[in-house]
Design a protein around this motif. Structure first.
Motif, short mmCIF file in Angstrom:
data_model
loop_
_atom_site.label_atom_id
_atom_site.label_comp_id
_atom_site.label_asym_id
_atom_site.label_seq_id
_atom_site.Cartn_x
_atom_site.Cartn_y
_atom_site.Cartn_z
N ALA A 147 -31.91 80.52 -58.48
CA ALA A 147 -30.48 80.80 -58.32
C ALA A 147 -30.86 80.02 -59.95
O ALA A 147 -29.64 80.87 -60.76
CB ALA A 147 -29.88 79.91 -57.32
N ASP A 148 -30.83 79.16 -60.24
CA ASP A 148 -30.20 78.34 -61.87
C ASP A 148 -30.61 80.28 -63.21
O ASP A 148 -29.78 80.70 -63.86
CB ASP A 148 -30.34 77.45 -62.42
CG ASP A 148 -30.73 76.15 -61.58
OD1 ASP A 148 -28.62 75.95 -61.05
OD2 ASP A 148 -31.08 75.09 -62.02
N THR B 87 -35.97 76.22 -54.90
CA THR B 87 -34.43 76.73 -54.94
C THR B 87 -34.15 77.26 -55.57
O THR B 87 -33.12 78.14 -56.28
CB THR B 87 -34.21 76.55 -53.43
OG1 THR B 87 -35.55 76.93 -52.51
CG2 THR B 87 -33.56 78.07 -52.76
N GLU B 88 -33.40 75.55 -56.14
CA GLU B 88 -32.01 75.58 -57.28
C GLU B 88 -32.76 76.41 -57.90
O GLU B 88 -31.42 77.21 -59.23
CB GLU B 88 -32.03 74.15 -57.20
CG GLU B 88 -31.36 73.57 -56.07
CD GLU B 88 -29.31 74.22 -55.73
OE1 GLU B 88 -29.34 74.83 -56.37
OE2 GLU B 88 -29.11 74.02 -54.08
N GLN B 89 -33.57 76.25 -59.12
CA GLN B 89 -33.86 76.82 -60.78
C GLN B 89 -33.82 77.93 -60.12
O GLN B 89 -33.88 78.64 -61.45
CB GLN B 89 -35.36 76.47 -60.74
CG GLN B 89 -35.75 74.50 -61.03
CD GLN B 89 -36.89 74.40 -61.09
OE1 GLN B 89 -37.52 74.64 -60.91
NE2 GLN B 89 -36.63 72.93 -61.89
N ARG C 97 -25.02 80.85 -54.58
CA ARG C 97 -24.03 80.57 -56.14
C ARG C 97 -22.66 81.67 -56.09
O ARG C 97 -22.29 82.75 -55.79
CB ARG C 97 -24.59 80.89 -57.62
CG ARG C 97 -26.00 80.08 -57.52
CD ARG C 97 -25.91 78.63 -57.38
NE ARG C 97 -26.21 76.89 -57.31
CZ ARG C 97 -27.63 77.38 -58.60
NH1 ARG C 97 -27.14 77.75 -59.61
NH2 ARG C 97 -28.61 75.88 -58.50
N THR D 154 -29.98 77.84 -51.21
CA THR D 154 -28.69 78.10 -52.47
C THR D 154 -27.89 79.37 -52.28
O THR D 154 -28.90 80.65 -52.58
CB THR D 154 -29.39 77.50 -53.83
OG1 THR D 154 -28.39 76.94 -54.08
CG2 THR D 154 -30.12 78.50 -54.09
N THR E 75 -35.46 76.46 -47.48
CA THR E 75 -34.46 75.84 -47.91
C THR E 75 -33.12 77.41 -48.57
O THR E 75 -33.86 78.82 -49.14
CB THR E 75 -34.86 75.44 -49.14
OG1 THR E 75 -35.86 76.21 -50.04
CG2 THR E 75 -35.08 74.53 -48.90
N GLU F 52 -37.18 72.37 -52.09
CA GLU F 52 -35.35 72.04 -53.16
C GLU F 52 -35.08 72.46 -54.14
O GLU F 52 -34.49 73.95 -54.37
CB GLU F 52 -34.64 71.16 -52.43
CG GLU F 52 -35.38 70.65 -50.56
CD GLU F 52 -36.77 70.16 -50.44
OE1 GLU F 52 -36.83 69.85 -49.09
OE2 GLU F 52 -38.04 70.24 -50.92
N ARG F 53 -35.58 72.10 -54.91
CA ARG F 53 -35.97 72.33 -56.82
C ARG F 53 -36.45 73.66 -56.73
O ARG F 53 -35.42 74.29 -57.69
CB ARG F 53 -36.28 71.13 -57.26
CG ARG F 53 -36.17 71.31 -58.77
CD ARG F 53 -37.37 70.18 -59.54
NE ARG F 53 -38.59 70.13 -59.74
CZ ARG F 53 -38.87 68.98 -59.50
NH1 ARG F 53 -38.95 68.08 -58.83
NH2 ARG F 53 -40.54 69.52 -58.99
N GLU G 9 -28.53 82.56 -62.34
CA GLU G 9 -27.32 82.60 -62.75
C GLU G 9 -27.04 83.13 -63.97
O GLU G 9 -26.57 83.53 -64.87
CB GLU G 9 -26.53 81.76 -62.40
CG GLU G 9 -25.20 81.15 -62.26
CD GLU G 9 -24.71 80.14 -61.47
OE1 GLU G 9 -23.62 80.42 -61.08
OE2 GLU G 9 -25.75 79.52 -61.21
N ALA H 8 -21.82 81.30 -52.68
CA ALA H 8 -22.10 80.59 -52.08
C ALA H 8 -21.22 80.13 -50.78
O ALA H 8 -21.94 79.04 -50.76
CB ALA H 8 -20.83 79.74 -52.87
#
Length: 206
Positions: free
Chosen positions: A132-133, A128-130, A173, A171, A169, A125-126, A136, A177
């Motif tokens: 995207a971060d 996936t977010e990282q 943005r 995500t 997972t 999960e993390r 971005e 989004a």
């Protein structure tokens, strides 16, 4: 082996073998601590590394007539990481899409971003977010979509041992989004690869 204390790892593995009742000096195990340290040097090479370094050479985008650039989708990117709960591997594929702002990046840079972030103790999960971060922050796109589909060793080899299961997972943005906005890209990802076995990590780096 940058960033990894191989001597300490070898000593720890020898102690672990002793703790399970094995003899680390017997044939078959005598080189295991060294091999283990070498493997961990690869598995955790992303600790302390900056994933944004791979996006530093972004390419200015000139869109015809000032129209917004169309989505860029790279799918079927193989990755491996280590679950931080049990230090067992999880492996799978990543798909990354973005709506370019003023810049795009060589396609080979995106797998490098993923590999840097995956080469750490992680949870899916993390991770996936990282990803995207990083996309971005490094490219300032109008939108980002990241989808990971992975099989976890801690699920397939211990406990419930669900060998046929995988974890997905997602995500999004910015302009991607909302589920409705990314529906077309999700459909393209679900189609799987068109030909071959996926892009080379060096594709688009020229």
């Amino acid at each position: 082996m940058t960033g990894v204390d191989s001597v300490r790892i070898e000593a720890a593995v020898a102690e672990l073998l002793l703790a399970i009742g094995e003899d680390p000096s017997r044939p078959g195990l005598e080189t295991t601590p060294r091999r283990f340290a070498e493997a961990y040097g690869e598995f955790f090479s992303g600790v302390g590394a900056d994933p944004l370094a791979h996006l530093a050479e972004a390419i200015p985008l000139e869109s015809e007539g000032g129209a917004p650039a169309q989505p860029v989708l790279l799918k079927g990117i193989a990755f491996r990481s280590m679950c931080e709960h049990h230090l067992l591997p999880f492996t799978g594929t990543a798909s990354v899409a973005y709506l370019p702002g003023d810049h795009v990046v060589g396609l080979g840079k995106i797998p490098r971003v993923i590999d840097t972030l995956a080469s750490r103790p992680q949870v899916q999960e993390r991770l996936t977010e990282q990803i995207a971060d990083a996309m971005e922050e490094g490219l300032a796109p109008r939108g980002v979509l990241v989808v990971l589909d992975a099989v976890h060793g801690c699920v397939t080899t211990r406990g419930v041992r669900q060998v046929g299961s995988s974890t997905v997972t997602v995500t999004g943005r910015g302009a991607l989004a909302e589920p409705a906005a990314r529906a077309e890209l999700m459909a393209l990802i679900a189609m799987g690869p068109v030909t071959g076995s996926g892009p080379s990590p060096d594709a688009g780096d020229a």
